[in-house]
Design an enzyme around this catalytic site. Sequence first.
Site, PDB file in Angstrom:
ATOM      1  N   GLN A  11      15.072 -10.855 -11.297  1.00  0.00           N
ATOM      2  CA  GLN A  11      16.123 -11.773 -11.745  1.00  0.00           C
ATOM      3  C   GLN A  11      15.631 -12.706 -12.842  1.00  0.00           C
ATOM      4  O   GLN A  11      16.268 -12.866 -13.887  1.00  0.00           O
ATOM      5  CB  GLN A  11      16.620 -12.628 -10.567  1.00  0.00           C
ATOM      6  CG  GLN A  11      17.321 -11.849  -9.476  1.00  0.00           C
ATOM      7  CD  GLN A  11      17.882 -12.776  -8.405  1.00  0.00           C
ATOM      8  OE1 GLN A  11      19.058 -13.095  -8.402  1.00  0.00           O
ATOM      9  NE2 GLN A  11      17.044 -13.206  -7.486  1.00  0.00           N
ATOM     10  N   LEU A  12      14.477 -13.324 -12.621  1.00  0.00           N
ATOM     11  CA  LEU A  12      13.994 -14.337 -13.562  1.00  0.00           C
ATOM     12  C   LEU A  12      13.349 -13.725 -14.802  1.00  0.00           C
ATOM     13  O   LEU A  12      13.629 -14.142 -15.930  1.00  0.00           O
ATOM     14  CB  LEU A  12      13.010 -15.274 -12.860  1.00  0.00           C
ATOM     15  CG  LEU A  12      12.443 -16.407 -13.714  1.00  0.00           C
ATOM     16  CD1 LEU A  12      13.554 -17.258 -14.316  1.00  0.00           C
ATOM     17  CD2 LEU A  12      11.481 -17.261 -12.896  1.00  0.00           C
ATOM     18  N   ILE A  37      -0.180  -5.079 -11.587  1.00  0.00           N
ATOM     19  CA  ILE A  37      -1.027  -6.277 -11.613  1.00  0.00           C
ATOM     20  C   ILE A  37      -2.150  -6.234 -10.575  1.00  0.00           C
ATOM     21  O   ILE A  37      -3.087  -7.027 -10.645  1.00  0.00           O
ATOM     22  CB  ILE A  37      -0.208  -7.583 -11.458  1.00  0.00           C
ATOM     23  CG1 ILE A  37       0.473  -7.663 -10.097  1.00  0.00           C
ATOM     24  CG2 ILE A  37       0.777  -7.749 -12.592  1.00  0.00           C
ATOM     25  CD1 ILE A  37       1.083  -9.021  -9.829  1.00  0.00           C
ATOM     26  N   TYR A  61       5.124 -10.410  -4.967  1.00  0.00           N
ATOM     27  CA  TYR A  61       5.614  -9.800  -3.732  1.00  0.00           C
ATOM     28  C   TYR A  61       6.442 -10.871  -3.055  1.00  0.00           C
ATOM     29  O   TYR A  61       5.917 -11.900  -2.637  1.00  0.00           O
ATOM     30  CB  TYR A  61       4.430  -9.394  -2.848  1.00  0.00           C
ATOM     31  CG  TYR A  61       4.813  -8.658  -1.580  1.00  0.00           C
ATOM     32  CD1 TYR A  61       4.605  -7.291  -1.461  1.00  0.00           C
ATOM     33  CD2 TYR A  61       5.357  -9.340  -0.487  1.00  0.00           C
ATOM     34  CE1 TYR A  61       4.940  -6.608  -0.290  1.00  0.00           C
ATOM     35  CE2 TYR A  61       5.705  -8.673   0.678  1.00  0.00           C
ATOM     36  CZ  TYR A  61       5.490  -7.311   0.770  1.00  0.00           C
ATOM     37  OH  TYR A  61       5.835  -6.637   1.928  1.00  0.00           O
ATOM     38  N   ASP A 102       8.482 -23.281  -3.372  1.00  0.00           N
ATOM     39  CA  ASP A 102       8.430 -24.388  -2.417  1.00  0.00           C
ATOM     40  C   ASP A 102       7.749 -23.968  -1.113  1.00  0.00           C
ATOM     41  O   ASP A 102       7.360 -24.812  -0.312  1.00  0.00           O
ATOM     42  CB  ASP A 102       9.842 -24.904  -2.114  1.00  0.00           C
ATOM     43  CG  ASP A 102      10.720 -23.850  -1.455  1.00  0.00           C
ATOM     44  OD1 ASP A 102      10.971 -22.802  -2.099  1.00  0.00           O
ATOM     45  OD2 ASP A 102      11.168 -24.059  -0.313  1.00  0.00           O
ATOM     46  N   TYR A 125       3.701 -15.247   2.886  1.00  0.00           N
ATOM     47  CA  TYR A 125       4.156 -15.305   1.496  1.00  0.00           C
ATOM     48  C   TYR A 125       3.712 -16.617   0.837  1.00  0.00           C
ATOM     49  O   TYR A 125       3.119 -16.626  -0.254  1.00  0.00           O
ATOM     50  CB  TYR A 125       5.676 -15.163   1.436  1.00  0.00           C
ATOM     51  CG  TYR A 125       6.278 -15.516   0.105  1.00  0.00           C
ATOM     52  CD1 TYR A 125       6.037 -14.744  -1.023  1.00  0.00           C
ATOM     53  CD2 TYR A 125       7.101 -16.645  -0.036  1.00  0.00           C
ATOM     54  CE1 TYR A 125       6.581 -15.085  -2.258  1.00  0.00           C
ATOM     55  CE2 TYR A 125       7.650 -16.985  -1.259  1.00  0.00           C
ATOM     56  CZ  TYR A 125       7.395 -16.203  -2.366  1.00  0.00           C
ATOM     57  OH  TYR A 125       7.942 -16.539  -3.578  1.00  0.00           O
TER      58      TYR A 125
END
Length: 283
Positions: A11-12, A37, A61, A102, A125
């Site tokens: 998306q970004l 990567i 991920y 966050d 994560y």
Amino acid sequence: MRVLVTGVKGQLGHDVVNELEKRGHTAIGVDIDEMDITDQEAVRRVVTRAAPEAVVHCAAYTAVDAAEDHEELCRLVNARGTEHMVNVCRDLDCKLMYISTDYVFNGQGERPWEPDDEREPLNVYGQTKYEGELAVETLEKYFIVRIAWVFGVNGKNFIKTMLNLGKTRDSLTVVDDQIGSPTYTYDLARLLVDMVETEKYGRYHATNEGLCSWYEFACEIFKEAGIQVKVSPVSSDRYPARAKRPMNSRMDKSKLRDMGFEPMPSWQDALRRYLEVLGERRG
């Protein structure tokens, strides 16, 4: 400026490339097919050949629940993969912008998280993104930009899920005890390019303005889309997930203003524009 963008299929990354090109920069977008990567030699080869002045590292991920069962893979992508990028950027003396989350915080309390707050991840994560941050901080020319509750045209997100559910169900329950700021990747990409054009390095928080719960967000989505569906609030403990989620995703963005960057619009404004792009706005 030549800018390499990882995770271009996400998306970004998709929106960052579009914004760079719109401003006349040379954007080199790569995803796993062009550069894995986790492969140090592949990263060095591709980035060196691209010879960028800056890298915007969006690849990650992000399957939060799956990460609990695939910790090694998650760490390989988010921590080791970022280390590989850091090493090449150091050798090429180019800027690195690392997109973080966050989730590096413990998600408790009600005070908005500040960029320099202590990091205490509450799931795999978040831990691996934190480890990625530590690698990035060994550079001199770095931006760490923590984002949250992201939605964009390219890919899956909460809004698309709600729209699909709203068209097939009469009623839904949505959690109302997790608070944050929905963030449109179109707005975020503009801010990120504003930032990478400068040398105002450091840690930042970047979301659209305003706060809501997921329940309030869902209600606003249905209102703007003109979908009649009954939405009921429910506590998070009714939806036990594999990975623990932050209750508090409030982000202090005052550093953006302090450094001369223009804040993003309200999340409600962003939602309206996003639904118009999707052709879903009826409200």
